[in-house]
Design a protein around this motif. Structure first.
Motif, PDB file in Angstrom:
ATOM      1  N   LEU A  71       0.831  -1.214   0.000  1.00 18.33           N
ATOM      2  CA  LEU A  71       0.000   0.000   0.000  1.00 18.33           C
ATOM      3  C   LEU A  71       0.861   1.258   0.000  1.00 18.33           C
ATOM      4  CD1 LEU A  71      -2.727  -1.096   2.573  1.00 18.33           C
ATOM      5  CD2 LEU A  71      -3.099  -0.641   0.143  1.00 18.33           C
ATOM      6  N   VAL A  72       1.872   1.289   0.842  1.00 19.68           N
ATOM      7  CA  VAL A  72       2.739   2.465   0.916  1.00 19.68           C
ATOM      8  C   VAL A  72       3.459   2.685  -0.406  1.00 19.68           C
ATOM      9  CG1 VAL A  72       4.804   3.417   2.015  1.00 19.68           C
ATOM     10  CG2 VAL A  72       3.024   2.355   3.418  1.00 19.68           C
ATOM     11  N   ASP A  73       4.005   1.625  -0.985  1.00 17.62           N
ATOM     12  CA  ASP A  73       4.685   1.751  -2.277  1.00 17.62           C
ATOM     13  C   ASP A  73       3.741   2.282  -3.340  1.00 17.62           C
ATOM     14  OD1 ASP A  73       6.968   0.778  -1.111  1.00 17.62           O
ATOM     15  OD2 ASP A  73       6.788  -1.245  -1.945  1.00 17.62           O
ATOM     16  N   TYR A  74       2.519   1.777  -3.341  1.00 17.22           N
ATOM     17  CA  TYR A  74       1.529   2.205  -4.339  1.00 17.22           C
ATOM     18  C   TYR A  74       1.197   3.686  -4.190  1.00 17.22           C
ATOM     19  CZ  TYR A  74      -2.784   2.022  -7.148  1.00 17.22           C
ATOM     20  OH  TYR A  74      -3.765   2.240  -8.089  1.00 17.22           O
ATOM     21  N   LEU A  75       1.026   4.137  -2.954  1.00 17.91           N
ATOM     22  CA  LEU A  75       0.726   5.546  -2.707  1.00 17.91           C
ATOM     23  C   LEU A  75       1.891   6.445  -3.103  1.00 17.91           C
ATOM     24  CD1 LEU A  75      -1.094   5.226   0.733  1.00 17.91           C
ATOM     25  CD2 LEU A  75      -2.129   6.038  -1.393  1.00 17.91           C
ATOM     26  N   LEU A  76       3.095   6.013  -2.779  1.00 17.78           N
ATOM     27  CA  LEU A  76       4.271   6.828  -3.112  1.00 17.78           C
ATOM     28  C   LEU A  76       4.511   6.910  -4.620  1.00 17.78           C
ATOM     29  CD1 LEU A  76       6.759   5.733  -0.299  1.00 17.78           C
ATOM     30  CD2 LEU A  76       5.460   7.867  -0.462  1.00 17.78           C
ATOM     31  N   GLU A  77       3.949   5.957  -5.357  1.00 20.20           N
ATOM     32  CA  GLU A  77       4.070   5.978  -6.815  1.00 20.20           C
ATOM     33  C   GLU A  77       2.909   6.711  -7.484  1.00 20.20           C
ATOM     34  OE1 GLU A  77       4.240   1.847  -7.667  1.00 20.20           O
ATOM     35  OE2 GLU A  77       6.264   1.586  -6.836  1.00 20.20           O
ATOM     36  N   ASP A  78       2.089   7.395  -6.662  1.00 17.38           N
ATOM     37  CA  ASP A  78       0.913   8.113  -7.170  1.00 17.38           C
ATOM     38  C   ASP A  78      -0.075   7.181  -7.865  1.00 17.38           C
ATOM     39  OD1 ASP A  78       1.736  10.599  -6.222  1.00 17.38           O
ATOM     40  OD2 ASP A  78       2.854  11.040  -8.051  1.00 17.38           O
ATOM     41  N   GLY A  79      -0.223   5.972  -7.322  1.00 18.45           N
ATOM     42  CA  GLY A  79      -1.193   5.039  -7.884  1.00 18.45           C
ATOM     43  C   GLY A  79      -2.604   5.576  -7.766  1.00 18.45           C
ATOM     44  N   VAL A  80      -3.444   5.220  -8.717  1.00 18.40           N
ATOM     45  CA  VAL A  80      -4.851   5.657  -8.716  1.00 18.40           C
ATOM     46  C   VAL A  80      -5.540   5.094  -7.481  1.00 18.40           C
ATOM     47  CG1 VAL A  80      -7.051   5.485  -9.927  1.00 18.40           C
ATOM     48  CG2 VAL A  80      -4.926   5.762 -11.226  1.00 18.40           C
ATOM     49  N   THR A  81      -6.255   5.949  -6.750  1.00 17.83           N
ATOM     50  CA  THR A  81      -6.991   5.465  -5.579  1.00 17.83           C
ATOM     51  C   THR A  81      -8.477   5.294  -5.868  1.00 17.83           C
ATOM     52  OG1 THR A  81      -7.224   7.737  -4.752  1.00 17.83           O
ATOM     53  CG2 THR A  81      -5.357   6.443  -3.928  1.00 17.83           C
ATOM     54  N   HIS A  82      -9.063   6.239  -6.610  1.00 15.41           N
ATOM     55  CA  HIS A  82     -10.494   6.184  -6.895  1.00 15.41           C
ATOM     56  C   HIS A  82     -10.704   6.168  -8.401  1.00 15.41           C
ATOM     57  CE1 HIS A  82     -14.604   7.691  -7.533  1.00 15.41           C
ATOM     58  NE2 HIS A  82     -14.865   7.088  -6.378  1.00 15.41           N
ATOM     59  N   SER A  83     -11.549   5.228  -8.871  1.00 13.75           N
ATOM     60  CA  SER A  83     -11.691   5.104 -10.324  1.00 13.75           C
ATOM     61  C   SER A  83     -13.081   4.686 -10.779  1.00 13.75           C
ATOM     62  CB  SER A  83     -10.675   4.078 -10.838  1.00 13.75           C
ATOM     63  OG  SER A  83     -10.918   2.818 -10.232  1.00 13.75           O
ATOM     64  N   LEU A  84     -14.081   4.773  -9.873  1.00 13.87           N
ATOM     65  CA  LEU A  84     -15.401   4.223 -10.230  1.00 13.87           C
ATOM     66  C   LEU A  84     -15.193   2.795 -10.732  1.00 13.87           C
ATOM     67  CD1 LEU A  84     -16.858   7.449 -11.869  1.00 13.87           C
ATOM     68  CD2 LEU A  84     -17.506   6.482  -9.659  1.00 13.87           C
ATOM     69  N   ASP A  85     -15.712   2.460 -11.934  1.00 13.15           N
ATOM     70  CA  ASP A  85     -15.420   1.116 -12.430  1.00 13.15           C
ATOM     71  C   ASP A  85     -14.538   1.153 -13.680  1.00 13.15           C
ATOM     72  OD1 ASP A  85     -17.163   1.913 -14.410  1.00 13.15           O
ATOM     73  OD2 ASP A  85     -18.519   0.193 -14.220  1.00 13.15           O
ATOM     74  N   MET A  86     -13.770   2.223 -13.794  1.00 14.92           N
ATOM     75  CA  MET A  86     -12.827   2.286 -14.910  1.00 14.92           C
ATOM     76  C   MET A  86     -11.726   1.245 -14.719  1.00 14.92           C
ATOM     77  SD  MET A  86     -12.549   6.376 -15.739  1.00 14.92           S
ATOM     78  CE  MET A  86     -12.472   6.953 -14.050  1.00 14.92           C
ATOM     79  N   ALA A  87     -11.107   0.860 -15.840  1.00 15.99           N
ATOM     80  CA  ALA A  87     -10.043  -0.128 -15.787  1.00 15.99           C
ATOM     81  C   ALA A  87      -8.776   0.498 -15.221  1.00 15.99           C
ATOM     82  CB  ALA A  87      -9.770  -0.678 -17.185  1.00 15.99           C
ATOM     83  N   THR A  88      -8.196  -0.159 -14.231  1.00 21.36           N
ATOM     84  CA  THR A  88      -6.912   0.282 -13.679  1.00 21.36           C
ATOM     85  C   THR A  88      -5.989  -0.924 -13.570  1.00 21.36           C
ATOM     86  OG1 THR A  88      -7.527  -0.117 -11.355  1.00 21.36           O
ATOM     87  CG2 THR A  88      -8.057   2.069 -12.275  1.00 21.36           C
ATOM     88  N   GLU A  89      -4.718  -0.639 -13.477  1.00 15.29           N
ATOM     89  CA  GLU A  89      -3.738  -1.707 -13.333  1.00 15.29           C
ATOM     90  C   GLU A  89      -3.962  -2.482 -12.042  1.00 15.29           C
ATOM     91  OE1 GLU A  89       1.088  -2.252 -13.874  1.00 15.29           O
ATOM     92  OE2 GLU A  89       0.315  -0.370 -13.042  1.00 15.29           O
ATOM     93  N   ALA A  90      -4.321  -1.767 -10.970  1.00 18.75           N
ATOM     94  CA  ALA A  90      -4.545  -2.424  -9.679  1.00 18.75           C
ATOM     95  C   ALA A  90      -5.704  -3.410  -9.770  1.00 18.75           C
ATOM     96  CB  ALA A  90      -4.809  -1.377  -8.604  1.00 18.75           C
ATOM     97  N   LYS A  91      -6.774  -3.004 -10.443  1.00 15.28           N
ATOM     98  CA  LYS A  91      -7.922  -3.906 -10.589  1.00 15.28           C
ATOM     99  C   LYS A  91      -7.575  -5.097 -11.483  1.00 15.28           C
ATOM    100  CE  LYS A  91     -12.130  -2.299 -11.660  1.00 15.28           C
ATOM    101  NZ  LYS A  91     -13.291  -1.939 -12.524  1.00 15.28           N
ATOM    102  N   GLU A  92      -6.866  -4.845 -12.555  1.00 16.53           N
ATOM    103  CA  GLU A  92      -6.454  -5.916 -13.462  1.00 16.53           C
ATOM    104  C   GLU A  92      -5.633  -6.971 -12.723  1.00 16.53           C
ATOM    105  OE1 GLU A  92      -4.330  -6.296 -17.826  1.00 16.53           O
ATOM    106  OE2 GLU A  92      -3.626  -4.746 -16.446  1.00 16.53           O
ATOM    107  N   THR A  93      -4.697  -6.502 -11.911  1.00 19.37           N
ATOM    108  CA  THR A  93      -3.841  -7.434 -11.167  1.00 19.37           C
ATOM    109  C   THR A  93      -4.663  -8.255 -10.189  1.00 19.37           C
ATOM    110  OG1 THR A  93      -1.969  -5.916 -11.374  1.00 19.37           O
ATOM    111  CG2 THR A  93      -1.811  -7.621  -9.680  1.00 19.37           C
TER     112      THR A  93
END
Length: 430
Positions: A71-93
């Motif tokens: 979680l910390v690594d993801y936040l520090l990399e400016d990972g998307v936090t909110h996306s409705l149901d759009m496709a994101t890398e986090a959801k894909e994984t």
């Protein structure tokens, strides 16, 4: 625990500003400050062992170090936090890992729906799609069931106190007796089969059956594997969908990832929440067999169904299920808990009833319902957090994180047993 509270913590802010609906803070009267795995500390430095685990949302413990790092690594990399149901890398994984670790080994091809962040969202979606898919309206549900606090979920929840809070009539549900409701000698499944077979029973053919393999809030009632298999066969014969609510019992609480794994059934719809978020983060899933997934785009949605932090935490939590070691660890802790509960129940047979539950959610039903609540108070005074369940709050429930260290589990069980001793002494005096 060597808990020495010199003075009571001030709860003025909560009393003045928070709604009267607050609940757990009335039982556990302190202000918590930090937590690690199966322990919490309050603002005065007092230590508590947690046998409640966020009502089942913290199966992997407080501040799990491996999940926290992701979680910390993801936040520090400016990972998307909110996306409705759009496709994101986090959801894909997450979706890919969930398929590989959970679905494929079982031979399932369920679709994954993100209905919103909580358990009741998962149940509401399940009820809606069941009605849409079958064209029927009623839902068959069970005595002492608990499925959530929104109106649809409440309509299939048995607890009278919870139902009263709805403020409106709760309809389109048909309650049936759960396994063992009338005792061991009554076959409740035969009763249900008779009512659904008889055109004179007045019971309409339901769209679906919703059931918990173990009723957590209902008093730790566990359905037999045979009963669950018969329920599945009944659903197939009547064209009803089988909805399995695994919100509190899933993610390993009973020993395997799903609470019904050893029953050999394949529900049409499965509801998951609580610990699926890995870190106590809001997240819920409604798993649907492909033929049921007939939603129109956007027909059911929610602003926070795209909780990417939940995806990150949930993906890392799935590592616990890549082999059999975690399941074996759970079973060793289950056996240790059962030994203590059976010893206490035997020692105080006039006060304690049966030992209930499965896996790492077990407890004792007290003959006087109020004693379970008093036991929770005594345990908290000694540094152990445990809650009650059951229609009258008669069951003292032990539900530690699955990752609890064995020595911490032992310490907690000692406090529990000592608290029962104190309770018995109070009963003698009264």
């Amino acid at each position: 625990m060597n808990n020495q509270v010199m003075e009571k913590p001030k709860l003025d802010v909560f009393d003045q500003l928070e709604s009267e609906v607050r609940s757990y803070c009335r039982s556990f009267k302190t202000v918590f400050h930090k937590a690690r795995n199966a322990k919490l500390w309050d603002t005065r430095g007092n230590e508590y062992i947690d046998f409640f685990a966020g009502a089942g949302a913290l199966n992997y413990g407080h501040n799990n170090a491996k999940i926290r790092k992701k979680l910390v690594d993801y936040l520090l990399e400016d990972g998307v936090t909110h996306s409705l149901d759009m496709a994101t890398e986090a959801k894909e994984t997450f979706l890919t890992r969930f398929r590989e670790v959970i679905l494929k080994p079982r031979g399932w091809d369920h679709k994954v729906m993100f209905p919103g962040p909580t358990g009741t969202n998962a149940v509401e979606a399940a009820l809606k799609i069941a009605r849409k898919a079958t064209g029927r309206t009623s839902i068959l549900c069970f005595t002492n069931a608990f499925h959530g606090m929104s109106l649809g979920s409440l309509s299939v929840t048995g607890n009278a106190f919870k139902r009263k809070g709805a403020g409106v009539e709760l309809s389109h549900s048909v309650f049936m007796p759960y396994d063992g409701y009338f005792g061991d000698n009554v076959d409740t499944m035969a009763y249900i089969e008779k009512l659904l077979d008889d055109p004179g029973s007045g019971v309409p053919l339901p769209a679906a059956v919703i059931v918990e393999a173990v009723q957590g809030e209902g008093g730790l009632n566990a359905a037999s594997r045979k009963w669950l298999r018969r329920l599945e066969r009944l659903c197939r014969s009547k064209g009803m969908l089988l909805i399995l609510d695994d919100i509190q019992m899933g993610c390993g609480r009973t020993g395997s990832f799903f609470s019904f794994d050893d029953a050999g059934i394949e529900p049409d719809i499965i509801c998951l929440s609580k610990s699926i978020g890995g870190y106590g983060l809001p997240m819920a899933l409604t798993l649907l067999k492909p033929g049921i997934d007939i939603w129109e785009p956007g027909e059911h949605n929610g602003t926070f169904r795209g909780n990417n932090l939940g995806f990150i935490a949930a993906t890392e939590a799935l590592a616990y299920w890549e082999n059999d070691q975690f399941r074996r660890d759970i079973h060793s802790r289950e056996r240790r808990m059962r030994l203590t509960l059976e010893r206490v129940s035997e020692k105080y047979g006039s006060m304690c009833g049966e030992v209930r539950g499965r896996g790492m959610i077990q407890g004792i039903a007290f003959r006087k319902p109020e004693l379970a609540g008093r036991l929770s108070e005594l345990a908290f005074e000694s540094g152990l957090i445990l809650e009650t369940s059951g229609p009258r709050g008669e069951v003292a429930k032990l539900m530690p994180p699955l990752t609890i260290e064995m020595n911490t589990l032992e310490q907690g069980l000692v406090i529990f047993e000592n608290s029962v001793d104190k309770l018995a002494a109070e009963e003698v005096k009264s």
